[in-house]
Design a protein around this motif. Structure first.
Motif, PDB file in Angstrom:
ATOM      1  N   UNK A 286      -5.085   4.449 -12.095  1.00  0.00           N
ATOM      2  CA  UNK A 286      -5.400   2.673 -12.252  1.00  0.00           C
ATOM      3  C   UNK A 286      -4.635   2.200 -11.970  1.00  0.00           C
ATOM      4  N   UNK A 287      -3.365   2.424 -10.933  1.00  0.00           N
ATOM      5  CA  UNK A 287      -2.251   1.761 -10.328  1.00  0.00           C
ATOM      6  C   UNK A 287      -2.546   1.684  -8.673  1.00  0.00           C
ATOM      7  N   UNK A 288      -3.082   2.551  -8.277  1.00  0.00           N
ATOM      8  CA  UNK A 288      -3.186   2.822  -6.551  1.00  0.00           C
ATOM      9  C   UNK A 288      -4.932   2.184  -6.379  1.00  0.00           C
ATOM     10  N   UNK A 289      -5.367   2.855  -7.122  1.00  0.00           N
ATOM     11  CA  UNK A 289      -7.049   2.431  -6.956  1.00  0.00           C
ATOM     12  C   UNK A 289      -6.966   0.942  -6.395  1.00  0.00           C
ATOM     13  N   UNK A 290      -6.550   0.712  -7.887  1.00  0.00           N
ATOM     14  CA  UNK A 290      -7.102  -1.038  -7.780  1.00  0.00           C
ATOM     15  C   UNK A 290      -6.214  -1.811  -6.600  1.00  0.00           C
ATOM     16  N   UNK A 291      -5.410  -1.263  -5.913  1.00  0.00           N
ATOM     17  CA  UNK A 291      -4.470  -1.605  -4.393  1.00  0.00           C
ATOM     18  C   UNK A 291      -4.702  -1.739  -3.751  1.00  0.00           C
ATOM     19  N   UNK A 292      -6.520  -0.802  -3.544  1.00  0.00           N
ATOM     20  CA  UNK A 292      -6.813  -0.409  -2.780  1.00  0.00           C
ATOM     21  C   UNK A 292      -8.566  -1.716  -2.412  1.00  0.00           C
TER      22      UNK A 292
ATOM     23  N   UNK B 114     -17.320   1.921   2.432  1.00  0.00           N
ATOM     24  CA  UNK B 114     -17.479   0.153   2.771  1.00  0.00           C
ATOM     25  C   UNK B 114     -16.639  -0.847   0.930  1.00  0.00           C
ATOM     26  N   UNK B 115     -15.754   0.048   0.537  1.00  0.00           N
ATOM     27  CA  UNK B 115     -15.355  -0.681  -0.904  1.00  0.00           C
ATOM     28  C   UNK B 115     -13.332  -0.426  -0.321  1.00  0.00           C
ATOM     29  N   UNK B 116     -13.036   0.192   0.398  1.00  0.00           N
ATOM     30  CA  UNK B 116     -11.686   0.320   1.349  1.00  0.00           C
ATOM     31  C   UNK B 116     -11.656   1.101   0.670  1.00  0.00           C
ATOM     32  N   UNK B 117     -11.699   2.373  -0.382  1.00  0.00           N
ATOM     33  CA  UNK B 117     -11.241   3.750  -1.298  1.00  0.00           C
ATOM     34  C   UNK B 117     -10.969   4.501   0.472  1.00  0.00           C
ATOM     35  N   UNK B 118     -11.484   5.042   1.121  1.00  0.00           N
ATOM     36  CA  UNK B 118     -11.521   5.510   2.169  1.00  0.00           C
ATOM     37  C   UNK B 118     -10.865   4.959   3.496  1.00  0.00           C
ATOM     38  N   UNK B 119     -10.263   5.480   4.885  1.00  0.00           N
ATOM     39  CA  UNK B 119     -10.137   5.077   5.762  1.00  0.00           C
ATOM     40  C   UNK B 119     -10.713   5.002   6.653  1.00  0.00           C
TER      41      UNK B 119
ATOM     42  N   UNK C 153       1.886   0.440  -1.711  1.00  0.00           N
ATOM     43  CA  UNK C 153       2.720  -1.129  -1.402  1.00  0.00           C
ATOM     44  C   UNK C 153       1.759  -1.834  -0.528  1.00  0.00           C
ATOM     45  N   UNK C 154       0.500  -1.162  -1.264  1.00  0.00           N
ATOM     46  CA  UNK C 154      -0.697  -1.975  -0.468  1.00  0.00           C
ATOM     47  C   UNK C 154      -1.247  -3.614  -1.337  1.00  0.00           C
ATOM     48  N   UNK C 155      -1.366  -4.489  -1.259  1.00  0.00           N
ATOM     49  CA  UNK C 155      -2.022  -5.728  -1.815  1.00  0.00           C
ATOM     50  C   UNK C 155      -3.277  -6.097  -1.518  1.00  0.00           C
ATOM     51  N   UNK C 156      -4.277  -4.539  -0.667  1.00  0.00           N
ATOM     52  CA  UNK C 156      -5.415  -5.945  -0.427  1.00  0.00           C
ATOM     53  C   UNK C 156      -6.367  -5.982  -1.572  1.00  0.00           C
ATOM     54  N   UNK C 157      -6.372  -4.858  -2.588  1.00  0.00           N
ATOM     55  CA  UNK C 157      -6.928  -5.185  -4.197  1.00  0.00           C
ATOM     56  C   UNK C 157      -6.258  -6.717  -4.581  1.00  0.00           C
ATOM     57  N   UNK C 158      -4.915  -7.047  -4.643  1.00  0.00           N
ATOM     58  CA  UNK C 158      -5.047  -8.568  -5.239  1.00  0.00           C
ATOM     59  C   UNK C 158      -4.770  -9.852  -4.522  1.00  0.00           C
ATOM     60  N   UNK C 159      -5.333  -9.442  -3.570  1.00  0.00           N
ATOM     61  CA  UNK C 159      -5.497 -10.944  -2.324  1.00  0.00           C
ATOM     62  C   UNK C 159      -5.896 -12.033  -3.177  1.00  0.00           C
ATOM     63  N   UNK C 160      -7.296 -11.801  -4.032  1.00  0.00           N
ATOM     64  CA  UNK C 160      -7.646 -12.821  -4.580  1.00  0.00           C
ATOM     65  C   UNK C 160      -7.752 -12.599  -6.439  1.00  0.00           C
TER      66      UNK C 160
END
Length: 605
Positions: A146-152, A175-180, A209-216
């Motif tokens: 629940x913490x890492x998935x929404x960050x991605x 497509x959603x950014x879960x894998x690279x 440390x990834x904040x991609x999912x927090x951009x908006x």
């Protein structure tokens, strides 16, 4: 490659890369042994100053995650299993000083998906599948999901995956950014090459440390608010806590968010609803078991049947014909009355045109299905089917075939096998056996059902299970009404208890509780009689059918699970009292005495 700790894990070195292979068949469950071995492998990576680590699974499954026996022990207040917690393993992977690459080959589910989230680079084969099914067990992900998935991927996608529990493929995950990256060649060699490239640079990209999912942030908050609003008014459940945890991912540092998630898991794992949902997951597996003779016949069969013949052209036959056509079978649809057959064909054609218009199938698929549909007036062509399903009582065959009766009263003794369908989603098919039906015939019927995507449950004389249960519930309601309980009060008591529906939020009063207790006791007693009479091989089948037929909600765990929770001594006492009013309904099944004397329940894990 060296083997570590009882062959549950294999570790080897390929140049600068330490390769770790999960080798714990059949599904690489992350139990205490495997977690301990993973911890030791990570110790080795640090001690030998490995430049990179590659983690992958052996076989067709990456990992299905948690060992459910350990979860059950935790839910009953048992001692924690030996070995590090999965959350601690994920934290070590994420914090490792060298890059960690995960190759998802096959299914990564639950804790297996969470382990992948902790890696610094996630690769997946085209056939990979990823899912977070914890909500179906009344739980939140417990290893950082629940913490890492929404960050991605952001809140909307993360909540969709975790609240639905659906499994996605590699393309959608990319497509959603879960894998690279999706690897399309020799997967292991591509993964090793990616690990070597990271080893050369030492680049480490930690998910925490990834904040991609927090951009908006606005969109993130809106997704949380939308899901919370959708749950308002429903019964409290794990879904509420998942939404809370995803919100916490935005508001709290990773370490505090992980603690918040862990507290939510501990709260939920001991709740009756979660225990019931976990019981249902076990029960559904148990219900699919078949007699050994049938399993042997299935293993030697030449594959699923390709041709189906249907005698009768009623609505059930039309639905069956469409399902079989969609599964690629050739279907002979026959009826002695030409107008009835023409009407059925018109109904199939109209449904196919509607499916094409809705984009559900292509025009080419429609034409291919239609080409495999063979109409016939009279029974002459029924022998062309490997399996024959009849919805009429006047079937006459001149050749030996596997015959299934569907909706034909009193058909089981005459035809050997009958089908009773339950459920609107995944269909559960009660395959009722009679007499000495040859195992090969039963196996062919099972193979036919599975080809159509049904969950097939074999039952013996005394059913159908769904009909017996529905009758017991109707009799209990009629008994309550006869004793002067208002119909509205009965309806309220059933709704709050999850009987005859999904249930509603609210706290029952004493009368509503009494209503639910009477009805659930009647259902459990009917189920006990079927267990004792051999209608079902084990009580789990009763619970699975009860849920599939909509007699009780899934979160109740079914009537037999409820009986265990109630306590068989208490249940027997209640039944004896009520039997004075309605002995046919409430006279305790004798099996209760035996189970009580042995100190066992119906569904004890």
């Amino acid at each position: 490659m060296a083997e570590v700790k009882g062959q549950v894990l294999q570790v080897g070195r390929v140049g600068p890369v330490l390769e770790i292979v999960l080798a714990h068949p059949p599904a690489n469950a992350l139990d205490a042994r495997l977690r301990k071995a993973l911890g030791e492998a990570l110790d080795l990576a640090e001690a030998t100053q490995s430049k990179a680590v590659l983690i992958r699974g052996e076989g067709a499954v990456f990992s299905v995650g948690a060992d459910h026996a350990e979860t059950e022990a935790a839910g009953r207040g048992g001692a924690a299993a030996d070995g590090p917690a999965l959350g601690d393993i994920c934290a070590r992977i994420e914090g490792l000083g060298c890059p960690v690459v995960v190759l998802i080959d096959g299914l990564a589910s639950g804790g297996g998906a969470e382990l992948a989230l902790a890696a610094h680079l996630r690769l997946a084969q085209e056939s990979a599948r990823i899912g977070f099914p914890d909500v179906s067990l009344g739980l939140v992900p417990a290893a950082g999901g629940t913490q890492r998935l929404p960050r991605l991927v952001g809140a909307e996608a993360a909540l969709d995956l975790m609240l639905s529990g659906r499994v996605i493929g590699a393309a959608e995950a990319l497509a959603m950014g879960l894998i690279d990256r999706v690897v399309t060649g020799e997967a292991r060699m591509e993964a090793l090459e990616a690990a070597r490239a990271l080893a050369a640079t030492g680049a480490v990209r930690r998910t925490g440390e990834d904040r991609t999912g927090f951009r908006d942030v606005g969109a993130y908050r809106a997704a949380v608010a939308t899901r919370r609003a959708a749950l308002r008014g429903a019964r409290p459940s794990a879904a509420d806590r998942i939404v809370d945890c995803v919100e916490a991912a935005l508001l709290l540092p990773l370490e505090q968010g992980l603690a918040f998630e862990g507290a939510a898991f501990e709260d939920l794992v001991a709740l009756p609803e979660s225990r019931a949902l976990r019981h249902m997951a076990r029960a559904e597996k148990a219900a699919r078991k078949l007699p050994q003779t049938v399993m042997s016949a299935l293993s030697t069969a030449g594959g699923p049947p390709q041709r189906l013949a249907i005698w009768g052209a009623d609505a059930g036959a039309v639905a069956l014909a469409r399902t079989a056509l969609q599964a690629g079978m050739t279907v002979v649809l026959a009826d002695p009355v030409k107008p009835a057959l023409v009407a059925a064909l018109e109904e199939i054609a109209a449904a196919q045109e509607a499916a094409v218009a809705a984009g559900q199938i292509s025009a080419a698929a429609r034409d291919a299905d239609w080409a495999r549909l063979v109409p016939a007036v009279g029974p002459a062509r029924l022998g062309e089917g490997e399996v024959v399903v009849t919805t009429r009582p006047d079937l006459v065959l001149t050749v030996s075939r596997t015959v299934l009766a569907m909706g034909v009263p009193g058909s089981r003794g005459a035809m050997g096998l009958s089908l009773v369908m339950q459920g609107q989603g995944p269909v559960l098919a009660e395959l009722a056996l009679a007499g000495e039906t040859p195992p090969a015939r039963v196996a062919q019927a099972v193979a036919f059902g599975r080809r159509l995507g049904w969950n097939v449950v074999a039952v013996g004389p005394g059913g159908p299970v769904a009909v017996v249960l529905a009758t017991a519930l109707a009799d209990a309601v009629a008994h309550l009404e006869a004793r002067g309980v208002p119909r509205a009060v009965i309806a309220q008591g059933l709704a709050l208890a999850g009987i005859a529906g999904e249930g509603r939020a609210g706290t029952p009063g004493p009368v509503e509780e009494a209503v639910a207790r009477r009805c659930l006791s009647a259902l459990a007693n009917a189920g006990a009689r079927m267990v004792e009479g051999g209608t079902v091989r084990e009580a789990a089948v009763v619970d699975v059918v009860a849920v599939a037929a909509g007699i009780v909600a899934r979160w109740t765990g079914g009537p037999m699970h409820w009986a265990d929770r109630r306590g068989l001594i208490v249940l027997r006492r209640d039944l004896k009292v009520w039997a004075e009013e309605a002995p046919g309904l409430f006279a305790p099944a004798p099996i209760l005495d035996r189970l009580i004397s042995e100190g066992r329940g119906f569904c004890s894990p």
